[in-house]
Scaffold this motif. Structure first.
Motif, PDB file in Angstrom:
ATOM      1  N   GLU A 123       8.355  10.924   2.898  1.00  0.00           N
ATOM      2  CA  GLU A 123       7.506   9.830   3.372  1.00  0.00           C
ATOM      3  C   GLU A 123       6.920   9.050   2.200  1.00  0.00           C
ATOM      4  N   ARG A 124       6.475   9.737   1.163  1.00  0.00           N
ATOM      5  CA  ARG A 124       5.970   9.037  -0.015  1.00  0.00           C
ATOM      6  C   ARG A 124       7.075   8.211  -0.665  1.00  0.00           C
ATOM      7  N   ARG A 127       7.486   4.989   1.330  1.00  0.00           N
ATOM      8  CA  ARG A 127       6.421   4.016   1.096  1.00  0.00           C
ATOM      9  C   ARG A 127       6.602   3.329  -0.258  1.00  0.00           C
ATOM     10  N   ARG A 128       6.934   4.096  -1.277  1.00  0.00           N
ATOM     11  CA  ARG A 128       7.094   3.514  -2.609  1.00  0.00           C
ATOM     12  C   ARG A 128       8.279   2.560  -2.667  1.00  0.00           C
ATOM     13  N   ASP A 130       9.792   0.970  -0.231  1.00  0.00           N
ATOM     14  CA  ASP A 130       9.571  -0.222   0.576  1.00  0.00           C
ATOM     15  C   ASP A 130       8.607  -1.187  -0.117  1.00  0.00           C
ATOM     16  N   ARG A 131       7.575  -0.647  -0.763  1.00  0.00           N
ATOM     17  CA  ARG A 131       6.615  -1.513  -1.450  1.00  0.00           C
ATOM     18  C   ARG A 131       7.260  -2.240  -2.634  1.00  0.00           C
ATOM     19  N   ALA A 303       9.068   9.530   8.097  1.00  0.00           N
ATOM     20  CA  ALA A 303       9.129   8.568   6.995  1.00  0.00           C
ATOM     21  C   ALA A 303       9.530   7.186   7.491  1.00  0.00           C
ATOM     22  N   ALA A 306       6.554   5.699   9.181  1.00  0.00           N
ATOM     23  CA  ALA A 306       5.460   5.363   8.277  1.00  0.00           C
ATOM     24  C   ALA A 306       5.580   3.956   7.722  1.00  0.00           C
ATOM     25  N   VAL A 307       6.798   3.471   7.566  1.00  0.00           N
ATOM     26  CA  VAL A 307       6.994   2.116   7.028  1.00  0.00           C
ATOM     27  C   VAL A 307       7.664   1.203   8.056  1.00  0.00           C
TER      28      VAL A 307
END
Length: 318
Positions: A123-124, A127-128, A130-131, A303, A306-307
Protein backbone atom coordinates in the motif's frame (compact mmCIF):
# COMPACT_ATOMS: atom_id res chain seq x y z
CA UNK A 1 6.25 51.25 -17.54
CA UNK A 2 3.42 53.32 -15.99
CA UNK A 3 3.74 57.00 -16.84
CA UNK A 4 5.92 56.38 -19.88
CA UNK A 5 4.59 56.12 -23.38
CA UNK A 6 5.98 53.38 -25.56
CA UNK A 7 7.42 54.80 -28.74
CA UNK A 8 7.53 52.59 -31.83
CA UNK A 9 9.00 53.51 -35.18
CA UNK A 10 6.96 52.33 -38.15
CA UNK A 11 8.77 52.22 -41.49
CA UNK A 12 7.29 54.16 -44.36
CA UNK A 13 6.42 52.58 -47.68
CA UNK A 14 9.45 51.11 -49.41
CA UNK A 15 10.21 52.23 -52.94
CA UNK A 16 10.93 49.67 -55.62
CA UNK A 17 14.50 48.44 -55.51
CA UNK A 18 15.12 49.80 -51.98
CA UNK A 19 16.63 47.32 -49.54
CA UNK A 20 15.12 46.84 -46.14
CA UNK A 21 16.89 48.65 -43.32
CA UNK A 22 16.10 45.73 -41.05
CA UNK A 23 19.15 43.44 -41.15
CA UNK A 24 17.00 40.47 -40.22
CA UNK A 25 14.33 41.06 -42.83
CA UNK A 26 13.81 38.05 -45.11
CA UNK A 27 16.91 36.42 -43.68
CA UNK A 28 15.90 35.76 -40.08
CA UNK A 29 15.52 32.10 -39.26
CA UNK A 30 13.10 30.90 -36.60
CA UNK A 31 14.65 30.37 -33.18
CA UNK A 32 15.78 26.81 -32.47
CA UNK A 33 13.23 24.69 -30.61
CA UNK A 34 13.64 24.31 -26.89
CA UNK A 35 15.57 21.21 -25.89
CA UNK A 36 13.56 18.12 -25.04
CA UNK A 37 14.06 17.41 -21.35
CA UNK A 38 14.28 13.77 -20.30
CA UNK A 39 14.58 12.69 -16.65
CA UNK A 40 15.22 9.16 -15.38
CA UNK A 41 14.10 8.19 -11.87
CA UNK A 42 14.61 4.87 -10.15
CA UNK A 43 17.28 2.49 -8.95
CA UNK A 44 20.34 0.73 -10.37
CA UNK A 45 18.49 -0.40 -13.50
CA UNK A 46 17.99 3.19 -14.62
CA UNK A 47 21.34 4.32 -13.21
CA UNK A 48 22.85 2.00 -15.80
CA UNK A 49 24.46 -0.71 -13.68
CA UNK A 50 25.69 -3.49 -15.94
CA UNK A 51 26.59 -1.21 -18.85
CA UNK A 52 29.95 0.35 -18.07
CA UNK A 53 31.57 2.71 -20.57
CA UNK A 54 34.85 4.52 -19.89
CA UNK A 55 34.70 3.67 -16.22
CA UNK A 56 31.14 4.91 -15.61
CA UNK A 57 27.64 3.48 -15.90
CA UNK A 58 25.79 4.45 -19.06
CA UNK A 59 22.58 2.40 -19.28
CA UNK A 60 19.38 2.27 -21.28
CA UNK A 61 18.16 5.78 -20.41
CA UNK A 62 21.28 7.45 -21.80
CA UNK A 63 21.11 5.26 -24.91
CA UNK A 64 17.47 6.19 -25.40
CA UNK A 65 18.18 9.90 -24.92
CA UNK A 66 20.54 9.83 -27.92
CA UNK A 67 17.70 8.74 -30.22
CA UNK A 68 14.83 10.92 -29.04
CA UNK A 69 15.30 13.92 -31.33
CA UNK A 70 16.06 14.38 -34.98
CA UNK A 71 18.27 17.07 -36.52
CA UNK A 72 17.64 20.58 -35.28
CA UNK A 73 16.68 19.74 -31.70
CA UNK A 74 18.80 18.61 -28.81
CA UNK A 75 18.02 16.54 -25.72
CA UNK A 76 18.79 17.60 -22.18
CA UNK A 77 19.04 14.39 -20.17
CA UNK A 78 19.41 14.08 -16.41
CA UNK A 79 19.65 10.80 -14.57
CA UNK A 80 18.39 11.02 -10.99
CA UNK A 81 18.37 7.23 -10.44
CA UNK A 82 20.53 5.83 -7.64
CA UNK A 83 21.60 2.24 -7.05
CA UNK A 84 19.67 0.64 -4.20
CA UNK A 85 16.87 3.22 -4.28
CA UNK A 86 13.51 2.29 -2.82
CA UNK A 87 10.18 3.81 -3.78
CA UNK A 88 10.57 5.99 -0.67
CA UNK A 89 13.83 7.42 -2.04
CA UNK A 90 12.20 8.16 -5.40
CA UNK A 91 9.21 9.85 -3.76
CA UNK A 92 11.14 11.82 -1.15
CA UNK A 93 14.28 12.87 -3.03
CA UNK A 94 14.41 12.10 -6.73
CA UNK A 95 10.92 13.37 -7.53
CA UNK A 96 11.62 16.84 -6.15
CA UNK A 97 14.76 17.20 -8.26
CA UNK A 98 12.98 15.87 -11.33
CA UNK A 99 9.98 18.16 -11.03
CA UNK A 100 12.30 21.17 -10.65
CA UNK A 101 13.88 20.09 -13.95
CA UNK A 102 10.39 20.13 -15.54
CA UNK A 103 10.91 17.22 -17.95
CA UNK A 104 9.01 16.54 -21.15
CA UNK A 105 9.68 12.82 -20.68
CA UNK A 106 10.23 11.08 -17.34
CA UNK A 107 10.93 7.43 -16.68
CA UNK A 108 9.87 6.00 -13.31
CA UNK A 109 11.11 2.43 -12.88
CA UNK A 110 11.31 1.23 -9.29
CA UNK A 111 10.12 -1.57 -7.03
CA UNK A 112 12.56 -4.50 -7.03
CA UNK A 113 14.51 -3.20 -4.05
CA UNK A 114 11.25 -2.74 -2.14
CA UNK A 115 10.47 -6.44 -2.55
CA UNK A 116 13.82 -7.33 -0.97
CA UNK A 117 13.26 -5.42 2.27
CA UNK A 118 11.54 -6.42 5.49
CA UNK A 119 9.75 -3.06 5.33
CA UNK A 120 7.88 -4.05 2.15
CA UNK A 121 4.37 -2.61 2.19
CA UNK A 122 2.41 -2.75 -1.05
CA UNK A 123 0.00 0.00 0.00
CA UNK A 124 2.83 2.42 0.77
CA UNK A 125 4.41 1.53 -2.55
CA UNK A 126 1.14 2.30 -4.33
CA UNK A 127 0.79 5.69 -2.67
CA UNK A 128 4.37 6.68 -3.47
CA UNK A 129 4.28 5.55 -7.07
CA UNK A 130 0.95 7.23 -7.74
CA UNK A 131 2.13 10.49 -6.17
CA UNK A 132 5.38 10.60 -8.15
CA UNK A 133 3.70 9.78 -11.45
CA UNK A 134 0.83 12.15 -10.78
CA UNK A 135 3.16 15.05 -10.00
CA UNK A 136 5.23 14.50 -13.13
CA UNK A 137 2.18 14.01 -15.35
CA UNK A 138 0.71 17.17 -13.86
CA UNK A 139 3.68 19.09 -15.29
CA UNK A 140 2.86 17.70 -18.72
CA UNK A 141 5.57 15.04 -18.77
CA UNK A 142 5.04 11.83 -20.74
CA UNK A 143 5.81 8.94 -18.40
CA UNK A 144 7.86 5.83 -19.15
CA UNK A 145 7.29 2.81 -16.92
CA UNK A 146 8.20 -0.88 -16.89
CA UNK A 147 7.18 -4.03 -15.09
CA UNK A 148 10.13 -6.11 -13.92
CA UNK A 149 10.97 -9.77 -13.40
CA UNK A 150 11.03 -11.03 -9.84
CA UNK A 151 14.56 -11.38 -8.44
CA UNK A 152 13.98 -14.92 -7.19
CA UNK A 153 13.45 -16.15 -10.73
CA UNK A 154 16.42 -14.23 -12.08
CA UNK A 155 18.73 -15.59 -9.37
CA UNK A 156 17.36 -19.12 -9.68
CA UNK A 157 16.48 -19.33 -6.00
CA UNK A 158 14.78 -22.45 -4.60
CA UNK A 159 10.99 -22.36 -4.45
CA UNK A 160 10.63 -21.49 -0.72
CA UNK A 161 12.68 -18.35 -1.37
CA UNK A 162 11.46 -17.60 -4.88
CA UNK A 163 7.70 -17.82 -4.28
CA UNK A 164 7.46 -15.03 -1.65
CA UNK A 165 9.54 -12.70 -3.83
CA UNK A 166 7.42 -13.60 -6.85
CA UNK A 167 4.23 -12.68 -4.96
CA UNK A 168 5.70 -9.32 -4.05
CA UNK A 169 6.96 -8.51 -7.54
CA UNK A 170 3.67 -9.57 -9.11
CA UNK A 171 1.87 -7.15 -6.79
CA UNK A 172 4.31 -4.37 -7.68
CA UNK A 173 3.84 -5.05 -11.39
CA UNK A 174 0.05 -5.03 -11.07
CA UNK A 175 0.20 -1.59 -9.49
CA UNK A 176 2.69 -0.32 -12.07
CA UNK A 177 0.30 -1.45 -14.83
CA UNK A 178 -2.65 0.33 -13.25
CA UNK A 179 -0.73 3.56 -12.52
CA UNK A 180 0.63 3.48 -16.08
CA UNK A 181 -2.91 3.23 -17.43
CA UNK A 182 -4.10 6.09 -15.21
CA UNK A 183 -1.46 8.49 -16.56
CA UNK A 184 -1.19 7.19 -20.13
CA UNK A 185 2.41 6.06 -19.65
CA UNK A 186 4.59 4.41 -22.28
CA UNK A 187 4.93 0.98 -20.71
CA UNK A 188 7.48 -1.75 -21.43
CA UNK A 189 6.90 -5.35 -20.28
CA UNK A 190 10.30 -6.45 -18.98
CA UNK A 191 8.83 -9.30 -16.95
CA UNK A 192 7.92 -11.27 -20.08
CA UNK A 193 9.82 -14.47 -20.80
CA UNK A 194 11.34 -12.97 -23.94
CA UNK A 195 13.42 -10.79 -21.64
CA UNK A 196 13.99 -13.07 -18.68
CA UNK A 197 14.89 -16.26 -20.56
CA UNK A 198 17.57 -14.71 -22.76
CA UNK A 199 20.65 -14.78 -20.56
CA UNK A 200 22.70 -12.83 -23.12
CA UNK A 201 20.69 -9.78 -22.05
CA UNK A 202 21.84 -9.96 -18.45
CA UNK A 203 25.08 -9.16 -16.68
CA UNK A 204 27.12 -11.55 -14.57
CA UNK A 205 25.16 -10.73 -11.41
CA UNK A 206 21.91 -11.97 -13.07
CA UNK A 207 20.01 -9.03 -11.60
CA UNK A 208 21.02 -6.21 -13.93
CA UNK A 209 21.02 -6.08 -17.72
CA UNK A 210 24.36 -6.20 -19.46
CA UNK A 211 25.13 -3.92 -22.37
CA UNK A 212 22.96 -5.98 -24.72
CA UNK A 213 20.07 -5.82 -22.23
CA UNK A 214 20.34 -2.07 -21.73
CA UNK A 215 20.39 -1.61 -25.50
CA UNK A 216 17.32 -3.82 -25.85
CA UNK A 217 15.44 -1.80 -23.22
CA UNK A 218 16.40 1.47 -24.93
CA UNK A 219 15.30 0.12 -28.31
CA UNK A 220 12.03 -1.15 -26.82
CA UNK A 221 11.15 2.23 -25.35
CA UNK A 222 12.25 3.99 -28.56
CA UNK A 223 9.87 1.87 -30.65
CA UNK A 224 6.95 2.60 -28.31
CA UNK A 225 7.73 6.33 -28.30
CA UNK A 226 8.07 6.36 -32.10
CA UNK A 227 4.63 4.76 -32.39
CA UNK A 228 3.26 7.76 -30.50
CA UNK A 229 5.24 10.22 -32.60
CA UNK A 230 7.48 11.08 -29.64
CA UNK A 231 10.85 9.77 -30.86
CA UNK A 232 12.32 11.24 -34.03
CA UNK A 233 15.97 10.20 -33.94
CA UNK A 234 17.64 6.98 -34.97
CA UNK A 235 16.77 4.02 -32.72
CA UNK A 236 19.57 2.77 -30.47
CA UNK A 237 21.59 -0.09 -31.88
CA UNK A 238 20.83 -3.43 -30.26
CA UNK A 239 24.31 -4.80 -31.01
CA UNK A 240 26.71 -4.52 -28.06
CA UNK A 241 30.28 -3.34 -28.31
CA UNK A 242 31.37 -5.87 -25.67
CA UNK A 243 30.86 -9.62 -25.42
CA UNK A 244 28.16 -10.86 -22.99
CA UNK A 245 29.43 -12.20 -19.65
CA UNK A 246 30.61 -15.79 -19.59
CA UNK A 247 29.91 -18.39 -16.92
CA UNK A 248 33.39 -17.67 -15.57
CA UNK A 249 32.43 -13.99 -15.27
CA UNK A 250 29.34 -14.95 -13.29
CA UNK A 251 31.35 -17.15 -10.91
CA UNK A 252 33.93 -14.41 -10.47
CA UNK A 253 31.19 -11.92 -9.62
CA UNK A 254 29.71 -14.28 -7.04
CA UNK A 255 33.12 -14.78 -5.45
CA UNK A 256 33.97 -11.07 -5.31
CA UNK A 257 31.41 -8.34 -5.80
CA UNK A 258 28.51 -10.72 -5.18
CA UNK A 259 29.82 -11.63 -1.76
CA UNK A 260 30.12 -7.95 -0.90
CA UNK A 261 26.55 -7.35 -2.07
CA UNK A 262 25.25 -10.11 0.21
CA UNK A 263 27.27 -8.82 3.18
CA UNK A 264 25.88 -5.31 2.73
CA UNK A 265 22.34 -6.70 2.70
CA UNK A 266 22.83 -9.35 5.38
CA UNK A 267 21.23 -7.28 8.16
CA UNK A 268 18.04 -6.87 6.15
CA UNK A 269 17.83 -9.17 3.14
CA UNK A 270 19.03 -12.51 4.49
CA UNK A 271 16.94 -12.55 7.68
CA UNK A 272 13.95 -11.47 5.63
CA UNK A 273 14.48 -14.21 3.05
CA UNK A 274 14.91 -16.84 5.77
CA UNK A 275 11.73 -15.64 7.50
CA UNK A 276 9.76 -15.74 4.24
CA UNK A 277 11.12 -19.18 3.37
CA UNK A 278 10.29 -20.52 6.83
CA UNK A 279 6.72 -19.26 6.55
CA UNK A 280 6.41 -20.78 3.08
CA UNK A 281 7.64 -24.18 4.24
CA UNK A 282 5.38 -24.25 7.31
CA UNK A 283 2.28 -23.49 5.26
CA UNK A 284 3.27 -26.04 2.64
CA UNK A 285 3.73 -28.72 5.29
CA UNK A 286 0.33 -27.86 6.78
CA UNK A 287 -1.37 -27.79 3.39
CA UNK A 288 -2.33 -24.14 3.84
CA UNK A 289 -0.07 -22.51 1.22
CA UNK A 290 -3.13 -20.99 -0.47
CA UNK A 291 -3.56 -18.75 2.56
CA UNK A 292 -0.36 -16.90 1.64
CA UNK A 293 -1.70 -16.23 -1.83
CA UNK A 294 -5.00 -14.95 -0.40
CA UNK A 295 -3.18 -12.77 2.11
CA UNK A 296 -1.13 -11.19 -0.67
CA UNK A 297 -4.27 -10.75 -2.76
CA UNK A 298 -6.07 -8.94 0.05
CA UNK A 299 -3.10 -6.63 0.61
CA UNK A 300 -3.02 -5.81 -3.09
CA UNK A 301 -6.76 -5.08 -3.14
CA UNK A 302 -6.29 -2.69 -0.21
CA UNK A 303 -3.47 -0.97 -2.09
CA UNK A 304 -5.66 -0.44 -5.16
CA UNK A 305 -8.42 0.98 -2.98
CA UNK A 306 -6.01 3.29 -1.15
CA UNK A 307 -5.22 5.21 -4.34
CA UNK A 308 -8.57 4.61 -6.08
CA UNK A 309 -7.03 2.62 -8.91
CA UNK A 310 -9.02 0.52 -11.34
CA UNK A 311 -8.13 -3.11 -10.69
CA UNK A 312 -8.95 -4.00 -14.31
CA UNK A 313 -6.07 -1.77 -15.40
CA UNK A 314 -3.65 -4.14 -13.70
CA UNK A 315 -3.74 -6.27 -16.84
CA UNK A 316 -2.80 -3.31 -19.04
CA UNK A 317 -1.28 -4.40 -22.33
CA UNK A 318 -1.64 -8.11 -21.62
Amino acid sequence: MPGHARVEAFPGPRRAGEASCDPGHARASPPPPAPLRFAALGDSLSEGVGDRVDGAWRGWAALLADGLCGPGRRVEFRNFAVSGALSRDVAEAQAAAATAFRPDLASVVVGVNDTLRHTFDIERFARRLDRVCGDLAGLGAVLLTACLPDPGRMLGLPAPLARPLARRQQAVNALVHAVSARYGAVHLHLADSAWTDDRTLWSADRLHPGERGHRAIAAGFHALLADRGLAHGAPPSTEPDQAPPSRADALLWLATAGTGWVVRRCHDLLPQLLHLAGTELRHKAAGTAARLDRRAEHALSDAFAAVSLDRAAATMGR
